[in-house]
Design an enzyme around this catalytic site. Sequence first.
Site, mmCIF file in Angstrom:
data_model
loop_
_atom_site.group_PDB
_atom_site.id
_atom_site.type_symbol
_atom_site.label_atom_id
_atom_site.label_comp_id
_atom_site.label_asym_id
_atom_site.label_seq_id
_atom_site.Cartn_x
_atom_site.Cartn_y
_atom_site.Cartn_z
ATOM 1 N N LYS A 192 0.840 -1.198 0.000
ATOM 2 C CA LYS A 192 0.000 0.000 0.000
ATOM 3 C C LYS A 192 0.875 1.249 0.000
ATOM 4 C CE LYS A 192 -3.346 2.522 2.664
ATOM 5 N NZ LYS A 192 -4.229 2.579 3.815
ATOM 6 N N GLU A 198 10.862 -4.519 3.951
ATOM 7 C CA GLU A 198 10.915 -5.937 3.592
ATOM 8 C C GLU A 198 10.516 -6.138 2.129
ATOM 9 O OE1 GLU A 198 9.437 -4.654 6.266
ATOM 10 O OE2 GLU A 198 9.512 -6.009 7.996
ATOM 11 N N GLY A 252 -4.459 -2.041 4.794
ATOM 12 C CA GLY A 252 -3.720 -3.235 4.374
ATOM 13 C C GLY A 252 -4.383 -4.524 4.826
ATOM 14 N N ARG A 253 -4.808 -4.568 6.085
ATOM 15 C CA ARG A 253 -5.381 -5.819 6.621
ATOM 16 C C ARG A 253 -6.804 -6.056 6.142
ATOM 17 N NH1 ARG A 253 -4.251 -1.957 10.193
ATOM 18 N NH2 ARG A 253 -5.876 -1.003 11.456
ATOM 19 N N GLU A 338 -4.096 -5.652 14.960
ATOM 20 C CA GLU A 338 -3.635 -4.365 14.435
ATOM 21 C C GLU A 338 -4.773 -3.346 14.470
ATOM 22 O OE1 GLU A 338 -0.093 -4.114 11.510
ATOM 23 O OE2 GLU A 338 -1.843 -3.668 10.283
ATOM 24 N N HIS A 370 -3.281 -31.744 20.310
ATOM 25 C CA HIS A 370 -2.088 -32.493 20.712
ATOM 26 C C HIS A 370 -0.946 -31.560 21.078
ATOM 27 C CE1 HIS A 370 -4.124 -36.145 19.403
ATOM 28 N NE2 HIS A 370 -4.616 -35.371 18.448
ATOM 29 N N LYS A 478 10.007 0.330 13.178
ATOM 30 C CA LYS A 478 10.515 0.504 11.808
ATOM 31 C C LYS A 478 11.529 1.643 11.776
ATOM 32 C CE LYS A 478 6.136 -0.658 9.535
ATOM 33 N NZ LYS A 478 5.093 -0.167 8.638
HETATM 34 O O1 F6P Z 1 3.545 -3.088 9.758
HETATM 35 C C1 F6P Z 1 2.319 -2.537 9.581
HETATM 36 C C2 F6P Z 1 1.846 -2.445 8.174
HETATM 37 O O2 F6P Z 1 1.753 -1.111 7.839
HETATM 38 C C3 F6P Z 1 0.528 -3.164 8.022
HETATM 39 O O3 F6P Z 1 -0.533 -2.396 8.447
HETATM 40 C C4 F6P Z 1 0.519 -3.457 6.571
HETATM 41 O O4 F6P Z 1 -0.420 -4.451 6.253
HETATM 42 C C5 F6P Z 1 1.946 -3.883 6.353
HETATM 43 O O5 F6P Z 1 2.697 -3.064 7.233
HETATM 44 C C6 F6P Z 1 2.450 -3.729 4.961
HETATM 45 O O6 F6P Z 1 2.352 -2.403 4.527
HETATM 46 P P1 F6P Z 1 2.411 -2.018 3.000
HETATM 47 O O7 F6P Z 1 1.265 -2.689 2.308
HETATM 48 O O8 F6P Z 1 2.335 -0.534 2.965
HETATM 49 O O9 F6P Z 1 3.725 -2.517 2.457
#
Ligand code: F6P
Length: 507
Positions: A192, A198, A252-253, A338, A370, A478
Amino acid sequence: MTLADLNPHAARLSDHSIADLLAEPGRDAALQFAAPHLSLDMRRQRLDLKAWAALGACAGAAEAPGFIAAVARGDIVNPTENRPALHVACRNPDRLTDAAMAGRLRDARRRTRAFCEALIAPDALDGSAVRRIVNIGIGGSDLGPRMVYDALKAFRRPGLEARFVSNLDPADLDDALEGADPETTLVLVVSKSFTTQETLLNGRAAHAWLSAALGEAGANRRFAAATAAPDKAAAFGVDPERIFPFEEGVGGRYSIWSPAGLSLEASLGPDVYDRLLAGARAMDDHALSAPVDANAAIAKGLIDAWNRTVRRRPARCVAAYSSRLERLPAYLQQLEMESLGKSVDLSGEPLSPAHSGALVWGGRGSDLQHSVFQWLHQGQDEVPVDFIALGDKAFAADERARALNANLAAQGAALSHGRESDAHRAIAGGRASSTMVLEALTPESLGALVALHEHKVSVEAALYGSNPFDQYGVELGKDLARAILSGDEGSLDGPALELAQRLYVRD
Ligand code: F6P
């Protein structure tokens, strides 16, 4: 009526047996809910109909139904970011009051649709169809697509597989590319913000993998992005033809319904993806129109707030008795934690104690039996359990599936009633659970299940008074990681600096 007003009910009910509660007249009708593609049974919860009526009054007082409607209309329900929350609108733009926004959502869908249809054409990529789509994203840009892809394995398009990469451990991308032919691989970067460390590092590495085999131009043809920051994706080097923008208002979620779900639309195919949306839409209709006492989404939010806030049970276990729903708990974990992991209300004032969501964890039944169920049955803490079952006759045709469902039914009873025995074998019982039965594991039921949880998060947020659509709590870590990498060490303590050195973070 607020959640705090329910404390006397919780005290009054604290030593009732669940067997006594189950015998209460009217309970079967009041605490079982029929919703599109699934049912919800809350009879094993520790409350009686008086407490349930009081909880229903809380929903009204907190205007929970109104909040669900405000989300669907596209009102500014995320005031700290001054945005609507557009997940419901992504599956039904007609609900929006803003016609221009509805038009943009429809255009976004048209673009992903055309792209997904073209992907399987025999000449999609220099004379061959796409065979593997590698979704690079993290958090909401990963957990949803991954969970749905696994769950709907039986509905995938033949000849086109999806792989998912989220982690910075180089092994994650290596594994996703293992056996892939660069000629027939499409890399899709989903972010987003298009700033997530990452995702961008993995995106660079995947582009380098494509380029090494096909050169820059060949790599660019196989590189796409879904983002709310198309300018940043273009600056990264993604061809604007293959950038699929979505709105800032899509969290995002909450994003599988938007172009962030492109790997699903591609790998399941447009028809199956539409069925997922249709199931969610049916749940939206239910959540928006069913009266409070027959509304499964509102009931789920109320019972989770009852356990978390009134009964002070800080965690909830999701036990999905379906191998292919193994990733559902991780998906719900982000959706709920979140969204509801907050300490201040909408105006920035401290929330009352226990007015934030539960710690959500879980996994797959019967495997959980289990590993962690000993703790659930005889440990000192009560963690309410959500059992999720597949209720179709076709599934039950296999004796293993019947045994699986027998285990599910047995666990709820064991948690409720326990067993008298010697000190070591005795199980106290009295532990709450709910059961959700999907009519079958289909795109429609999965869409409905996810949408139900999205709405129940809204209900809890309305009850707590918090904003479920921002997530500022994730920023600090971050920033500190960036500071370590850039050598800007002023904001870091001794142990962090030592660790960075010990782990060879910088030369
Ligand atoms: O770490 C939090 C977050 O902003 C989430 O809310 C989101 O889903 C994820 O990182 C990835 O963010 P993006 O889609 O901006 O890469």
